[in-house]
Design a protein around this motif. Structure first.
Motif, PDB file in Angstrom:
ATOM      1  N   ASP A 126     -17.732  -1.446  17.893  1.00 39.42           N
ATOM      2  CA  ASP A 126     -18.069  -1.377  19.316  1.00 39.42           C
ATOM      3  C   ASP A 126     -17.576  -2.606  20.066  1.00 39.42           C
ATOM      4  OD1 ASP A 126     -19.184   1.082  19.012  1.00 39.42           O
ATOM      5  OD2 ASP A 126     -21.267   0.444  19.233  1.00 39.42           O
ATOM      6  N   MET A 127     -17.660  -3.770  19.423  1.00 39.37           N
ATOM      7  CA  MET A 127     -17.190  -4.992  20.096  1.00 39.37           C
ATOM      8  C   MET A 127     -15.667  -5.000  20.211  1.00 39.37           C
ATOM      9  SD  MET A 127     -19.674  -8.153  19.083  1.00 39.37           S
ATOM     10  CE  MET A 127     -21.207  -8.295  20.041  1.00 39.37           C
ATOM     11  N   LYS A 128     -14.992  -4.520  19.179  1.00 34.45           N
ATOM     12  CA  LYS A 128     -13.531  -4.409  19.250  1.00 34.45           C
ATOM     13  C   LYS A 128     -13.131  -3.482  20.393  1.00 34.45           C
ATOM     14  CE  LYS A 128      -9.498  -2.867  16.610  1.00 34.45           C
ATOM     15  NZ  LYS A 128      -9.007  -2.252  15.342  1.00 34.45           N
ATOM     16  N   ASP A 129     -13.791  -2.331  20.500  1.00 35.38           N
ATOM     17  CA  ASP A 129     -13.487  -1.368  21.570  1.00 35.38           C
ATOM     18  C   ASP A 129     -13.795  -1.967  22.941  1.00 35.38           C
ATOM     19  OD1 ASP A 129     -12.775   0.431  19.621  1.00 35.38           O
ATOM     20  OD2 ASP A 129     -14.621   1.613  19.747  1.00 35.38           O
ATOM     21  N   ASN A 130     -14.887  -2.711  23.030  1.00 32.64           N
ATOM     22  CA  ASN A 130     -15.268  -3.328  24.302  1.00 32.64           C
ATOM     23  C   ASN A 130     -14.210  -4.335  24.746  1.00 32.64           C
ATOM     24  OD1 ASN A 130     -16.622  -5.777  25.759  1.00 32.64           O
ATOM     25  ND2 ASN A 130     -18.032  -4.080  26.143  1.00 32.64           N
ATOM     26  N   VAL A 131     -13.756  -5.195  23.832  1.00 33.34           N
ATOM     27  CA  VAL A 131     -12.749  -6.197  24.178  1.00 33.34           C
ATOM     28  C   VAL A 131     -11.431  -5.520  24.570  1.00 33.34           C
ATOM     29  CG1 VAL A 131     -11.363  -8.120  23.304  1.00 33.34           C
ATOM     30  CG2 VAL A 131     -13.804  -8.017  22.804  1.00 33.34           C
ATOM     31  N   ALA A 132     -11.104  -4.407  23.912  1.00 31.69           N
ATOM     32  CA  ALA A 132      -9.899  -3.656  24.283  1.00 31.69           C
ATOM     33  C   ALA A 132     -10.015  -3.129  25.718  1.00 31.69           C
ATOM     34  CB  ALA A 132      -9.688  -2.494  23.312  1.00 31.69           C
ATOM     35  N   LEU A 172     -18.242  -4.609  31.694  1.00 29.32           N
ATOM     36  CA  LEU A 172     -17.964  -4.633  30.259  1.00 29.32           C
ATOM     37  C   LEU A 172     -18.516  -5.905  29.614  1.00 29.32           C
ATOM     38  CD1 LEU A 172     -14.316  -3.270  30.396  1.00 29.32           C
ATOM     39  CD2 LEU A 172     -16.226  -2.179  29.185  1.00 29.32           C
ATOM     40  N   ASP A 173     -18.479  -7.007  30.343  1.00 23.55           N
ATOM     41  CA  ASP A 173     -19.058  -8.265  29.859  1.00 23.55           C
ATOM     42  C   ASP A 173     -20.555  -8.064  29.589  1.00 23.55           C
ATOM     43  OD1 ASP A 173     -20.061 -10.883  29.536  1.00 23.55           O
ATOM     44  OD2 ASP A 173     -18.618 -11.717  30.935  1.00 23.55           O
ATOM     45  N   THR A 174     -21.243  -7.469  30.545  1.00 17.72           N
ATOM     46  CA  THR A 174     -22.668  -7.182  30.368  1.00 17.72           C
ATOM     47  C   THR A 174     -22.886  -6.256  29.177  1.00 17.72           C
ATOM     48  OG1 THR A 174     -23.181  -7.502  32.718  1.00 17.72           O
ATOM     49  CG2 THR A 174     -24.692  -6.110  31.452  1.00 17.72           C
ATOM     50  N   ALA A 175     -22.052  -5.214  29.065  1.00 12.99           N
ATOM     51  CA  ALA A 175     -22.177  -4.244  27.975  1.00 12.99           C
ATOM     52  C   ALA A 175     -21.927  -4.895  26.617  1.00 12.99           C
ATOM     53  CB  ALA A 175     -21.213  -3.084  28.193  1.00 12.99           C
ATOM     54  N   PHE A 176     -21.021  -5.866  26.562  1.00 12.74           N
ATOM     55  CA  PHE A 176     -20.710  -6.561  25.310  1.00 12.74           C
ATOM     56  C   PHE A 176     -21.978  -7.170  24.713  1.00 12.74           C
ATOM     57  CE2 PHE A 176     -19.557 -10.283  22.830  1.00 12.74           C
ATOM     58  CZ  PHE A 176     -18.436  -9.887  22.109  1.00 12.74           C
ATOM     59  N   ASP A 234     -11.249 -16.129  32.575  1.00  9.88           N
ATOM     60  CA  ASP A 234     -10.242 -16.260  31.522  1.00  9.88           C
ATOM     61  C   ASP A 234     -10.876 -16.791  30.235  1.00  9.88           C
ATOM     62  OD1 ASP A 234      -8.312 -15.434  33.307  1.00  9.88           O
ATOM     63  OD2 ASP A 234      -7.644 -17.460  33.789  1.00  9.88           O
ATOM     64  N   LEU A 235     -11.673 -17.833  30.360  1.00  8.57           N
ATOM     65  CA  LEU A 235     -12.335 -18.423  29.197  1.00  8.57           C
ATOM     66  C   LEU A 235     -13.351 -17.451  28.600  1.00  8.57           C
ATOM     67  CD1 LEU A 235     -12.857 -22.055  30.546  1.00  8.57           C
ATOM     68  CD2 LEU A 235     -11.292 -21.353  28.719  1.00  8.57           C
ATOM     69  N   SER A 236     -14.078 -16.755  29.472  1.00  7.85           N
ATOM     70  CA  SER A 236     -15.060 -15.777  29.020  1.00  7.85           C
ATOM     71  C   SER A 236     -14.392 -14.700  28.165  1.00  7.85           C
ATOM     72  CB  SER A 236     -15.758 -15.142  30.227  1.00  7.85           C
ATOM     73  OG  SER A 236     -16.538 -14.033  29.843  1.00  7.85           O
ATOM     74  N   TYR A 237     -13.258 -14.214  28.621  1.00  5.14           N
ATOM     75  CA  TYR A 237     -12.520 -13.173  27.905  1.00  5.14           C
ATOM     76  C   TYR A 237     -12.102 -13.658  26.514  1.00  5.14           C
ATOM     77  CZ  TYR A 237      -8.493 -10.256  26.661  1.00  5.14           C
ATOM     78  OH  TYR A 237      -7.609  -9.448  26.000  1.00  5.14           O
ATOM     79  N   LEU A 238     -11.578 -14.859  26.432  1.00  4.56           N
ATOM     80  CA  LEU A 238     -11.152 -15.412  25.140  1.00  4.56           C
ATOM     81  C   LEU A 238     -12.346 -15.566  24.199  1.00  4.56           C
ATOM     82  CD1 LEU A 238      -8.627 -18.149  26.340  1.00  4.56           C
ATOM     83  CD2 LEU A 238      -8.081 -15.965  25.220  1.00  4.56           C
ATOM     84  N   GLU A 239     -13.477 -16.005  24.747  1.00  2.18           N
ATOM     85  CA  GLU A 239     -14.679 -16.198  23.930  1.00  2.18           C
ATOM     86  C   GLU A 239     -15.210 -14.882  23.377  1.00  2.18           C
ATOM     87  OE1 GLU A 239     -15.888 -20.190  26.461  1.00  2.18           O
ATOM     88  OE2 GLU A 239     -16.971 -18.320  26.790  1.00  2.18           O
ATOM     89  N   HIS A 240     -15.142 -13.822  24.183  1.00  3.97           N
ATOM     90  CA  HIS A 240     -15.571 -12.515  23.691  1.00  3.97           C
ATOM     91  C   HIS A 240     -14.692 -12.052  22.531  1.00  3.97           C
ATOM     92  CE1 HIS A 240     -17.634 -12.092  27.716  1.00  3.97           C
ATOM     93  NE2 HIS A 240     -18.586 -11.755  26.865  1.00  3.97           N
ATOM     94  N   LYS A 256     -13.093 -13.953  20.405  1.00  2.00           N
ATOM     95  CA  LYS A 256     -13.430 -14.761  19.219  1.00  2.00           C
ATOM     96  C   LYS A 256     -14.744 -14.305  18.594  1.00  2.00           C
ATOM     97  CE  LYS A 256     -11.000 -18.925  20.782  1.00  2.00           C
ATOM     98  NZ  LYS A 256     -11.166 -20.315  21.273  1.00  2.00           N
ATOM     99  N   LEU A 257     -15.725 -13.958  19.436  1.00  2.00           N
ATOM    100  CA  LEU A 257     -16.993 -13.458  18.912  1.00  2.00           C
ATOM    101  C   LEU A 257     -16.793 -12.142  18.165  1.00  2.00           C
ATOM    102  CD1 LEU A 257     -19.469 -14.247  21.841  1.00  2.00           C
ATOM    103  CD2 LEU A 257     -19.805 -14.910  19.445  1.00  2.00           C
ATOM    104  N   ALA A 258     -15.972 -11.259  18.734  1.00  2.00           N
ATOM    105  CA  ALA A 258     -15.700  -9.973  18.081  1.00  2.00           C
ATOM    106  C   ALA A 258     -15.034 -10.192  16.721  1.00  2.00           C
ATOM    107  CB  ALA A 258     -14.823  -9.099  18.978  1.00  2.00           C
ATOM    108  N   ASP A 259     -14.125 -11.161  16.647  1.00  2.00           N
ATOM    109  CA  ASP A 259     -13.455 -11.467  15.379  1.00  2.00           C
ATOM    110  C   ASP A 259     -14.456 -12.012  14.352  1.00  2.00           C
ATOM    111  OD1 ASP A 259     -10.993 -10.658  16.317  1.00  2.00           O
ATOM    112  OD2 ASP A 259     -10.336 -12.688  16.850  1.00  2.00           O
TER     113      ASP A 259
END
Length: 223
Positions: free
Chosen positions: A108-114, A131-135, A174-180, A182-185
């Motif tokens: 679900d996190m992989k799909d969310n980041v996509a 999507l950030d909230t949903a993550f 931009d930073l938020s996106y990168l952090e999400h 990394k968390l998914a990974d």
């Protein structure tokens, strides 16, 4: 087949107002008029009043006798407390989710980041923020603990509105996106120590960003 109950006027007004606060259409500290909202929505004052009472319970508006209704505002100390709350409750939920359904959470996190990637490519900030909230809601979905989920849900609107408020700061999204990502990974590799570190970094940046936003607001007011 079960029939879906139509939403009441109060529920419709509540959803409209909540979404308007979360997406920034109604700004923090903005004065609200029962009559104005009633006229805009084409409903009587009664369902609007009930909706505003619900939003007060959610912390999204402040209602003061003789002064009226305002969208909530947050002090730097209140933001710090929200961040403390998020750090504690999201870490606990992550622990449970990795124990109970790591594969589901990772997918679900992989799909969310996509989906976040697509929203950014399309310049759709509103969709990205949703999507950030949903993550973060995914953590509680897979933790399998209704008490943790309901505790987080109580403040979800305020957290989402704060997210919107900070999204205009340079490089914040931009930073938020990168952090999400990394968390998914880290979830995929079930690396809980790394998840804790990344989550702390992610949430602490909200504290710092709000301080910057306050400073900028004060500077603008002084000009």
């Amino acid at each position: 087949m079960a029939l879906t109950r139509p939403k009441s006027l109060k529920e419709l007004a509540l959803e409209h107002l909540r979404e308007s606060i979360i997406d920034g259409t109604l700004a923090m500290g903005q004065t609200l008029s029962e009559r104005g909202i009633s006229e805009d929505l084409g409903v009587s004052k009664s369902p609007v009043r009930e909706a505003l009472a619900q939003l007060r319970d959610e912390g999204l508006v402040n209602i003061e006798p003789q002064k009226g209704v305002r969208v909530f505002t947050l002090s730097e100390e209140e933001v710090a407390q929200i961040c403390d709350f998020r750090q504690a409750i999201e870490s606990a939920a992550f622990e449970l989710a990795l124990e109970r359904n790591p594969a589901g959470l990772a997918k679900d996190m992989k799909d969310n980041v996509a989906a976040m990637t697509v929203a950014r490519k399309n310049g759709d900030t509103k969709q990205y923020l949703a999507l950030d909230t949903a993550f973060h809601q995914l953590i509680f979905k897979h933790a399998g603990n209704a008490y943790l989920a309901s505790s987080y849900e109580r403040y979800l609107g305020k957290i989402a509105a704060l997210r919107t408020h900070l999204s205009g700061l340079p490089k914040h999204t931009d930073l938020s996106y990168l952090e999400h990502g990394k968390l998914a990974d880290a979830v995929r590799t079930k690396d809980m120590p790394e998840i804790r570190r990344l989550l702390a970094e992610h949430i602490d940046r909200t504290r710092e960003a709000y301080s910057i936003a306050i400073d900028r607001g004060q500077s603008s007011a002084a000009e």
